[in-house]
Design a protein around this motif. Structure first.
Motif, PDB file in Angstrom:
ATOM      1  N   PRO A 104      16.991 -26.573 204.144  1.00 37.42           N
ATOM      2  CA  PRO A 104      16.600 -27.170 202.858  1.00 37.42           C
ATOM      3  C   PRO A 104      15.193 -26.731 202.455  1.00 37.42           C
ATOM      4  O   PRO A 104      14.346 -26.497 203.306  1.00 37.42           O
ATOM      5  CB  PRO A 104      16.639 -28.676 203.124  1.00 37.42           C
ATOM      6  N   ARG A 105      14.966 -26.599 201.172  1.00 42.70           N
ATOM      7  CA  ARG A 105      13.665 -26.125 200.689  1.00 42.70           C
ATOM      8  C   ARG A 105      12.511 -27.002 201.144  1.00 42.70           C
ATOM      9  O   ARG A 105      11.436 -26.513 201.439  1.00 42.70           O
ATOM     10  CB  ARG A 105      13.669 -26.051 199.155  1.00 42.70           C
ATOM     11  N   GLU A 106      12.747 -28.305 201.201  1.00 38.30           N
ATOM     12  CA  GLU A 106      11.659 -29.200 201.595  1.00 38.30           C
ATOM     13  C   GLU A 106      11.238 -28.987 203.049  1.00 38.30           C
ATOM     14  O   GLU A 106      10.159 -29.382 203.454  1.00 38.30           O
ATOM     15  CB  GLU A 106      12.007 -30.665 201.353  1.00 38.30           C
ATOM     16  N   GLU A 107      12.082 -28.332 203.840  1.00 43.25           N
ATOM     17  CA  GLU A 107      11.746 -28.044 205.231  1.00 43.25           C
ATOM     18  C   GLU A 107      11.274 -26.608 205.428  1.00 43.25           C
ATOM     19  O   GLU A 107      10.975 -26.196 206.534  1.00 43.25           O
ATOM     20  CB  GLU A 107      12.962 -28.303 206.127  1.00 43.25           C
ATOM     21  N   ASN A 108      11.227 -25.832 204.360  1.00 45.34           N
ATOM     22  CA  ASN A 108      10.833 -24.434 204.464  1.00 45.34           C
ATOM     23  C   ASN A 108       9.892 -24.095 203.313  1.00 45.34           C
ATOM     24  O   ASN A 108      10.210 -23.304 202.432  1.00 45.34           O
ATOM     25  CB  ASN A 108      12.074 -23.536 204.460  1.00 45.34           C
ATOM     26  N   ASN A 109       8.711 -24.697 203.334  1.00 40.60           N
ATOM     27  CA  ASN A 109       7.773 -24.576 202.226  1.00 40.60           C
ATOM     28  C   ASN A 109       7.278 -23.147 202.015  1.00 40.60           C
ATOM     29  O   ASN A 109       7.085 -22.719 200.887  1.00 40.60           O
ATOM     30  CB  ASN A 109       6.574 -25.500 202.450  1.00 40.60           C
ATOM     31  N   ASP A 140       9.951 -21.099 200.254  1.00 39.27           N
ATOM     32  CA  ASP A 140      10.105 -21.630 198.908  1.00 39.27           C
ATOM     33  C   ASP A 140       8.975 -21.136 198.009  1.00 39.27           C
ATOM     34  O   ASP A 140       9.208 -20.712 196.876  1.00 39.27           O
ATOM     35  CB  ASP A 140      10.142 -23.156 198.949  1.00 39.27           C
ATOM     36  N   LYS A 146       9.382 -18.702 194.721  1.00 36.98           N
ATOM     37  CA  LYS A 146       8.876 -19.098 193.402  1.00 36.98           C
ATOM     38  C   LYS A 146       7.922 -18.048 192.855  1.00 36.98           C
ATOM     39  O   LYS A 146       7.955 -17.704 191.688  1.00 36.98           O
ATOM     40  CB  LYS A 146       8.178 -20.455 193.489  1.00 36.98           C
TER      41      LYS A 146
END
Length: 118
Positions: free
Chosen positions: A20-25, A28, A32
């Motif tokens: 998940p994106r929140e776990e792979n800053n 991510d 972006k």
């Protein structure tokens, strides 16, 4: 994409996991940044297949762990087999201390706030 789909066939076994994106800053942020840049400024990212390992193979030896007595041993023995010291004061302290821990698959873990007593 087709190159990535062919890669698992070259290995004995593969395992793909989505993160998940929140776990792979970091990934991510990179994605972006890449999506906001102009294609001309970004350029092309080359893809290469590495046929040989980049690091030399090393010999791996299997080690056998020798059990040692630690501060956890009396707690572990009490939880596992119900054994405690003959001294009544030490036994009482051990019972109170052991209530804070739980054994799972042979490993001793400290209980969290939301874990019920067994």
């Amino acid at each position: 994409m087709r190159c990535v789909q062919r890669l698992p066939k070259r290995f004995g076994s593969t395992k793909l996991e989505g993160v998940p994106r929140e776990e792979n800053n970091n990934a991510d942020a990179l994605a972006k940044m890449g999506s906001k840049m102009d294609n001309m400024l970004l350029g092309q990212i080359g893809l290469g297949i590495q046929e040989i390992p980049s690091i030399p193979e090393v010999n791996v030896f299997q080690m056998q762990e020798i059990p040692q007595e630690t501060w956890m041993s009396p707690i572990h023995n009490y939880i596992r087999a119900g054994t405690f010291p003959e001294d009544m004061l030490q036994a009482r302290c051990l019972r109170y201390q052991a209530a804070k821990y739980v054994e799972y698959d042979g490993v001793l873990y400290k209980r969290g706030f939301n874990q019920p007593l067994l």
